[in-house]
Write an enzyme that holds these catalytic residues in place. Structure first.
Site, PDB file in Angstrom:
ATOM      1  N   LYS A 162       0.847  -1.198   0.000  1.00 35.41           N
ATOM      2  CA  LYS A 162       0.000   0.000   0.000  1.00 35.41           C
ATOM      3  C   LYS A 162       0.881   1.245   0.000  1.00 35.41           C
ATOM      4  O   LYS A 162       2.008   1.209   0.480  1.00 35.41           O
ATOM      5  CB  LYS A 162      -0.875   0.019   1.264  1.00 35.41           C
ATOM      6  N   ASP A 176      -2.880  -7.460  -1.903  1.00 33.65           N
ATOM      7  CA  ASP A 176      -3.635  -6.562  -1.019  1.00 33.65           C
ATOM      8  C   ASP A 176      -5.125  -6.931  -0.973  1.00 33.65           C
ATOM      9  O   ASP A 176      -5.873  -6.401  -0.157  1.00 33.65           O
ATOM     10  CB  ASP A 176      -3.453  -5.108  -1.497  1.00 33.65           C
ATOM     11  N   ARG A 188     -10.482 -11.454   1.422  1.00 28.96           N
ATOM     12  CA  ARG A 188     -11.331 -12.521   0.865  1.00 28.96           C
ATOM     13  C   ARG A 188     -10.621 -13.863   0.924  1.00 28.96           C
ATOM     14  O   ARG A 188     -11.263 -14.910   0.988  1.00 28.96           O
ATOM     15  CB  ARG A 188     -11.734 -12.142  -0.574  1.00 28.96           C
TER      16      ARG A 188
HETATM   17  N1  BES Z   1      -8.281  -3.745   4.192  1.00 28.82           N
HETATM   18  C1  BES Z   1      -8.375  -3.317   2.846  1.00 28.82           C
HETATM   19  C2  BES Z   1      -9.661  -2.547   2.572  1.00 28.82           C
HETATM   20  C3  BES Z   1      -9.722  -1.148   3.092  1.00 28.82           C
HETATM   21  C4  BES Z   1      -9.071  -0.127   2.442  1.00 28.82           C
HETATM   22  C5  BES Z   1     -10.496  -0.858   4.172  1.00 28.82           C
HETATM   23  C6  BES Z   1      -9.175   1.160   2.911  1.00 28.82           C
HETATM   24  C7  BES Z   1     -10.629   0.427   4.635  1.00 28.82           C
HETATM   25  C8  BES Z   1      -9.964   1.435   4.010  1.00 28.82           C
HETATM   26  C9  BES Z   1      -8.362  -4.517   1.917  1.00 28.82           C
HETATM   27  O1  BES Z   1      -7.597  -5.586   2.312  1.00 28.82           O
HETATM   28  C10 BES Z   1      -7.803  -4.044   0.615  1.00 28.82           C
HETATM   29  O2  BES Z   1      -6.670  -3.688   0.584  1.00 28.82           O
HETATM   30  N2  BES Z   1      -8.641  -4.032  -0.396  1.00 28.82           N
HETATM   31  C11 BES Z   1      -8.241  -3.587  -1.668  1.00 28.82           C
HETATM   32  C12 BES Z   1      -8.773  -4.562  -2.655  1.00 28.82           C
HETATM   33  C13 BES Z   1      -8.258  -4.390  -4.032  1.00 28.82           C
HETATM   34  C14 BES Z   1      -6.766  -4.694  -4.086  1.00 28.82           C
HETATM   35  C15 BES Z   1      -9.033  -5.312  -4.929  1.00 28.82           C
HETATM   36  C16 BES Z   1      -8.859  -2.208  -1.892  1.00 28.82           C
HETATM   37  O3  BES Z   1      -9.982  -1.972  -1.449  1.00 28.82           O
HETATM   38  O4  BES Z   1      -8.179  -1.378  -2.473  1.00 28.82           O
HETATM   39 ZN    ZN Z   2      -7.296  -5.766   4.337  1.00 25.96          ZN
HETATM   40 MN    MN Z   3      -5.574  -5.365   1.679  1.00 24.28          MN
END
Ligand code: BES
Ligand code: ZN
Ligand code: MN
Length: 490
Positions: A274, A344, A348
């Site tokens: 990230k 990331d 899931r």
């Molecule tokens: N934990 C994050 C989701 C998240 C992001 C929650 C920001 C709250 C605030 C999750 O694991 C994630 O990184 N999701 C990605 C998915 C994508 C790579 C398909 C996202 O939402 O960007």
């Molecule tokens: Zn996450």
């Molecule tokens: Mn993530």
């Protein structure tokens, strides 16, 4: 905080502070009118001189009112009487809470539950007053600044007026569950790692004889075939834990409701790292897990006549020489294979194995709770939890429970039309659904592991914590789930 029902009127209350409301145009609530009369018209005089604003959100703490037993009266502005509604009532509660948390006394007596709110009954007003005040007075404890700034308030009295005598105890149980969820969510990830959450489950079992806990190590998960969950955890020195808590409040042969929580104790993104700014908020990526703990705590304290299983998939998502990589193909516990297109999208991957594991309990209903997608925050912001289910009745039940307790969720569709976004050239599916409808494609991914189940998915990425430097975990959606479980029990 302890809640109590009291039959004392405001002028004779012996609490350290009494809370009353006033409307625009010199309209006093009945409690304010009683204070006004006892103090020989002092409130009206202050309103006339402009010293006591009645607009919504105004608060005034008056000290030493003659004729009133309590040393402090907190007067809360309610705005126009005809405009009073659910949201404005909550606003008044929030504002009164902000004053109460800093007040120099341990006991308060709030008469705000006597305010009429269209479409809501006395029970609701009482419950909201207690929950909102407790919420305002919560202070993160564990590793706080060397000079703690905790609230002094420990007792809240509300008018008894025909309310069930068990209401304070049951609301206290819910508030304690919400506090636990907030505290776990707020903990830094160097303390709150998978092993810490596992210990928390043991503490839960120690506190409640109706709860048993069980923790599965990495080796056991290997024998279970949880290839997806383990892949996410393999880049961290903190080994993953699969945590199971069982609450028994009904006969043993009654099938349980099963809750599954995402417990990513820190989500760096892994090799799909990230960006730096905001990464610190990913300590909250275990708020789904924290919700499972909070619901367990509340349900066990309330001794609800149901059986409940809480499953927490606890892992840390880190970049490392041993990390899983984009393009890895993993085999899930269900046998289905997944191509990892982005490390990331880890939530899931841990949930699919935990959901497969959940089947052994033959759940009457299966609900997962997860800070799953940024896309859900884009879609719904922080006001609503994303609610996805193919079971219309279940979706309606959860939505209604959230609406009742004002911890709201809003449905997003799980139509098959979205499933094709998960196609992979190298495995049964990819863990990424592309640019559009990210919250839904994540839900669709999970749906492939819950075939035939009465299942709902709650995406709490927007609702679980308040963003920003001083943002705290909110304790959502513990209220929604406990309210729903209570309705199941009755
Ligand atoms: N934990 C994050 C989701 C998240 C992001 C929650 C920001 C709250 C605030 C999750 O694991 C994630 O990184 N999701 C990605 C998915 C994508 C790579 C398909 C996202 O939402 O960007
Ligand atoms: Zn996450
Ligand atoms: Mn993530």
């Amino acid at each position: 905080m302890d809640f109590h029902l009291s039959s004392k009127r405001p002028q004779s209350s012996d609490a350290g502070v009494v809370v009353v409301g006033i409307y625009d145009d010199r309209v006093l609530s009945s409690a304010a009118a009683e204070i006004d009369e006892a103090s020989q018209g002092k409130l009206k005089a202050l309103m006339d001189s402009g010293d006591l604003p009645s607009r919504l959100g105004a608060t005034n703490l008056i000290h030493g009112l003659a004729g009133v037993s309590s040393p402090r009266v907190l007067v809360v502005g309610l705005g126009e009487q005809r405009k009073m509604d659910c949201a404005r009532f909550q606003r008044a509660l929030r504002d009164s809470g902000k004053v109460l948390r800093g007040v120099a006394t341990s006991s308060a007596h709030s008469f705000l539950p006597e305010i009429d709110v269209p479409g809501r009954d006395a029970l609701w007003r009482a419950e909201q007053t207690m929950l909102s005040t407790d919420h305002a007075c919560y202070r993160y404890k564990r590793t706080y600044k060397t000079a703690p700034e905790g609230s002094k308030l420990t007792e809240l009295h509300i008018p008894a007026g025909g309310l069930p005598s068990n209401l304070p105890a049951r609301t206290q149980a819910l508030a304690a569950g919400i506090r636990l969820t907030r505290e776990l969510g707020n903990l830094p990830p160097n303390i709150c790692n998978p092993a810490y959450l596992a210990e928390e489950a043991d503490h839960m079992a120690d506190r409640h004889s109706s709860v048993a806990s069980e923790v599965h190590s990495r080796a056991e998960m290997e024998s279970l075939g949880m290839g997806a969950l383990l892949a996410v955890g393999q880049g961290s020195v903190n080994e993953p834990k699969l945590i199971v808590m069982k609450y028994q409040g009904a006969p043993r042969d009654q099938k349980p409701v099963v809750l599954v929580g995402k417990g990513v104790t820190f989500d760096s993104g892994g090799l799909s790292l990230k960006p730096g700014p905001g990464m610190e908020e990913m300590k909250f990526d275990m708020c789904g897990a924290a919700t499972v703990f909070g619901v367990m705590e509340a349900v066990a304290s309330m001794a609800l006549p149901i059986n409940l299983v809480g499953i927490v998939a606890a892992v840390e998502n880190m970049p490392d020489g041993r990390s899983y990589r984009p393009s890895d193909v993993v085999t899930t516990m269900s046998g289905l294979t997944v191509e990892v297109l982005n490390t990331d999208a880890e939530g899931r991957l841990i949930l699919c194995d935990a959901l497969t594991y959940a089947k052994r309990f033959e759940p009457t209903t299966l609900v997962d709770i997860a800070t799953l997608t940024g896309a859900c925050v884009i879609a719904l912001g922080s006001h609503a939890t994303g609610l996805m289910s193919r079971d219309q009745e279940l979706s309606d039940e959860l939505r209604a429970a959230g609406e009742r307790i004002m911890d709201r969720a809003w449905p997003l569709p799980l139509w098959d039309d979205y499933q094709s976004q998960l196609e992979s050239g190298f495995a049964d599916m990819a863990n990424l659904g592309g640019k559009y409808a990210g919250a839904i494609t994540a839900g669709c991914f999970l749906s492939r592991f819950t075939e035939g189940q009465r299942w709902a998915h709650l995406d709490i990425a927007g609702s679980a914590w308040d963003s920003g430097r001083k943002g705290n975990a909110t304790g959502r959606p513990v209220g929604l789930l406990v309210e729903w479980l209570r309705s199941q029990a009755s």
